[in-house]
Design an enzyme around this catalytic site. Structure first.
Site, PDB file in Angstrom:
ATOM      1  N   PHE A 146       0.864  -1.190   0.000  1.00  9.31           N
ATOM      2  CA  PHE A 146       0.000   0.000   0.000  1.00  9.31           C
ATOM      3  C   PHE A 146       0.891   1.228   0.000  1.00  9.31           C
ATOM      4  CE2 PHE A 146      -2.318   3.555   1.798  1.00  9.31           C
ATOM      5  CZ  PHE A 146      -3.502   3.500   1.093  1.00  9.31           C
ATOM      6  N   ASP A 231       9.212   2.837   1.762  1.00 10.34           N
ATOM      7  CA  ASP A 231       8.055   3.610   2.197  1.00 10.34           C
ATOM      8  C   ASP A 231       7.909   3.402   3.699  1.00 10.34           C
ATOM      9  OD1 ASP A 231       5.529   4.430   2.954  1.00 10.34           O
ATOM     10  OD2 ASP A 231       4.554   3.745   1.111  1.00 10.34           O
ATOM     11  N   LYS A 260       2.694  10.523   8.183  1.00 14.20           N
ATOM     12  CA  LYS A 260       1.988  10.193   9.429  1.00 14.20           C
ATOM     13  C   LYS A 260       2.527  10.864  10.706  1.00 14.20           C
ATOM     14  CE  LYS A 260      -0.288   6.018   7.856  1.00 14.20           C
ATOM     15  NZ  LYS A 260      -1.696   6.402   7.943  1.00 14.20           N
TER      16      LYS A 260
HETATM   17  C1  PLP Z   1       2.866   2.618   3.918  1.00 12.92           C
HETATM   18  C2  PLP Z   1       1.987   3.772   3.506  1.00 12.92           C
HETATM   19  N1  PLP Z   1       2.334   4.506   2.450  1.00 12.92           N
HETATM   20  C3  PLP Z   1       1.596   5.546   2.041  1.00 12.92           C
HETATM   21  C4  PLP Z   1       0.431   5.887   2.699  1.00 12.92           C
HETATM   22  C5  PLP Z   1      -0.384   7.031   2.215  1.00 12.92           C
HETATM   23  O1  PLP Z   1      -0.272   8.111   3.098  1.00 12.92           O
HETATM   24  P1  PLP Z   1      -1.306   9.315   3.026  1.00 12.92           P
HETATM   25  O2  PLP Z   1      -2.639   8.797   3.406  1.00 12.92           O
HETATM   26  O3  PLP Z   1      -0.752  10.333   3.997  1.00 12.92           O
HETATM   27  O4  PLP Z   1      -1.285   9.820   1.618  1.00 12.92           O
HETATM   28  C6  PLP Z   1       0.028   5.135   3.808  1.00 12.92           C
HETATM   29  C7  PLP Z   1      -1.218   5.441   4.516  1.00 12.92           C
HETATM   30  O5  PLP Z   1      -1.754   4.664   5.271  1.00 12.92           O
HETATM   31  C8  PLP Z   1       0.824   4.044   4.229  1.00 12.92           C
HETATM   32  O6  PLP Z   1       0.489   3.280   5.274  1.00 12.92           O
END
Ligand code: PLP
Length: 408
Positions: A146, A231, A260
């Site tokens: 994700f 990520d 986050k």
């Molecule tokens: C691993 C990861 N990458 C990217 C995102 C996307 O972040 P955002 O919702 O701030 O765009 C999330 C959101 O849960 C995530 O857990």
């Protein structure tokens, strides 16, 4: 104990109805209308108190309404909120310095969310590919990944439910099974420029990279001249018991993305890169709000407070305590199948597809968590959570699961 029915109290219901008339239907919301928070607790519109083990989805690292954030917001808002990136501002430089000093990276690009941070990483990779790999542009991602909800980050996200409604998606992403380095190596072509992985796949169900996997992938990236992007939007900022999760695998990526917990609830995102991968030049990339003085001042205050309170170490020890108590509970509660995760990123898999019902019961008993699937609950409390609060949460969970077992 909270005393709502399945749809919440009368005034909660009224707010939920108003919401349903005017908001786009993007969120399968939890039936709880939150009014305020303090520490690891929130209160709904009726004044009912809940223990919050959702923590703004792994965002509220210092809990709710912490004094350092309240003061940083007030101070910076009274001084300078936004100027545009055409001018220099102090907090942006200071937060970037802090991140560079506390990581193996050399340069930072600030944005406003995790998806934007990954977009920046993909643009870096594509530009780097033009100079270093004869125009290679494809990025290898993992099944079950994700990476966000913009078009490119959805294209890098494996879950068909997030992809299908928006096809055709931007081209240039390939998928391989997670934790299988041979499959990854086989998938590399002349067009491949980078690999993007989460050290622990969070939204995908809380599956950690195997002990050797990230080091093996790192090696493949060195040998095949590819960038490794990690990520750490969810795993970063102490969540897993080290400031950045990747240090637990003993490797350094070329690019790391964050969001986050970076400013403890104030919107911010960042892509950090080693000098060789930081190929943006003026005009290549930008964000109107990215790196604004207010977000960066809050981010800096949050990072210093994490340091001052030793919250990274705390996340490790309290996270271990939390997982051990869940293991104990699993020994006496047959609905529990498995505990997964690290630090304060914890998943609990059940034997039955009852996670959503359990969540509503937890809410009624005064605990907020969330579900990653029909079988898996996730606990991502603020990093300040205390042992007493963990005990309290586990007692509530035990009562909810016991009630389920009794009803089976
Ligand atoms: C691993 C990861 N990458 C990217 C995102 C996307 O972040 P955002 O919702 O701030 O765009 C999330 C959101 O849960 C995530 O857990």
């Amino acid at each position: 104990m909270a005393t709502h029915g399945p749809q919440g109290s009368a005034s909660s219901t009224a707010w939920m109805e108003r919401e349903s008339r005017v908001l786009m239907r993007t969120y399968g919301r939890y039936p709880l209308v939150v009014d305020r928070g303090e520490g690891c607790r929130v209160w709904d519109v009726d004044g009912t108190c809940y223990l919050d083990f959702l923590g703004g989805l792994a965002v509220d690292v210092l809990g709710h309404a912490p004094r350092v954030i309240v003061e940083a917001v007030a101070r910076q808002a009274g001084q300078l909120i936004q100027t545009s990136n055409l001018l220099y501002t102090l907090p942006q430089v200071e937060l970037a310095e802090f991140l560079v000093d506390h990581s193996p990276f050399d340069r930072v690009f600030f944005c406003n969310s995790g998806a934007e941070a990954n977009e920046a990483a993909f643009k870096l990779a594509r530009k780097w590919g033009k100079a270093n790999r004869r125009g290679a542009y494809r990025v290898i991602a993992a099944d079950n990944s994700f990476h966000g909800r913009t078009l490119a980050t959805v294209a890098a996200t494996a879950n068909p439910a997030y992809r299908k409604p928006f096809e055709p998606l931007p081209e240039g992403f390939d998928f391989v099974p997670f934790n299988n380095v041979d499959a990854l190596e086989d998938a590399v072509t002349d067009d491949t420029v980078a690999v993007i992985l989460e050290p622990i796949q969070a939204e995908g169900g809380l599956f950690a990279a195997d002990d050797r996997y990230l080091a093996d992938v790192r090696q493949v990236c060195y040998e095949r001249n590819l960038l490794l992007i990690l990520d750490e939007v969810q795993t970063g900022v102490g969540r897993t018991g080290t400031l950045w999760a990747h240090t637990q695998w003993g490797i350094e990526p070329d690019i790391m993305t964050l969001a986050k917990g970076l400013a403890g609830g104030f919107p911010i995102g960042a892509a950090l890169a080693k000098e060789g991968a930081a190929v943006f030049e003026p005009g290549d990339h930008a964000s109107t709000f990215g790196g604004n003085p207010l977000a960066c001042a809050v981010g800096l205050a949050v990072q210093r407070e994490i340091d001052r309170l030793g919250l990274v170490e705390h996340a490790k020890t309290i996270g271990r305590y939390f997982s051990e108590r869940l293991e104990d509970l699993g020994a006496r509660q047959p609905l529990i199948k498995e505990i997964r995760g690290r630090g304060l990123l914890i998943g609990l898999e059940l034997h039955q597809e009852i996670a959503r019902e359990v969540l509503v019961d937890l809410r009624d008993r005064g605990l907020i968590a969330n579900a990653l699937s029909a079988r898996t609950l996730r606990f991502i409390p603020p990093l300040i959570v205390s042992q007493e609060e963990v005990d309290e949460g586990i007692a509530i969970l035990e009562a909810a699961l016991d009630a389920r077992s009794a009803g089976c």
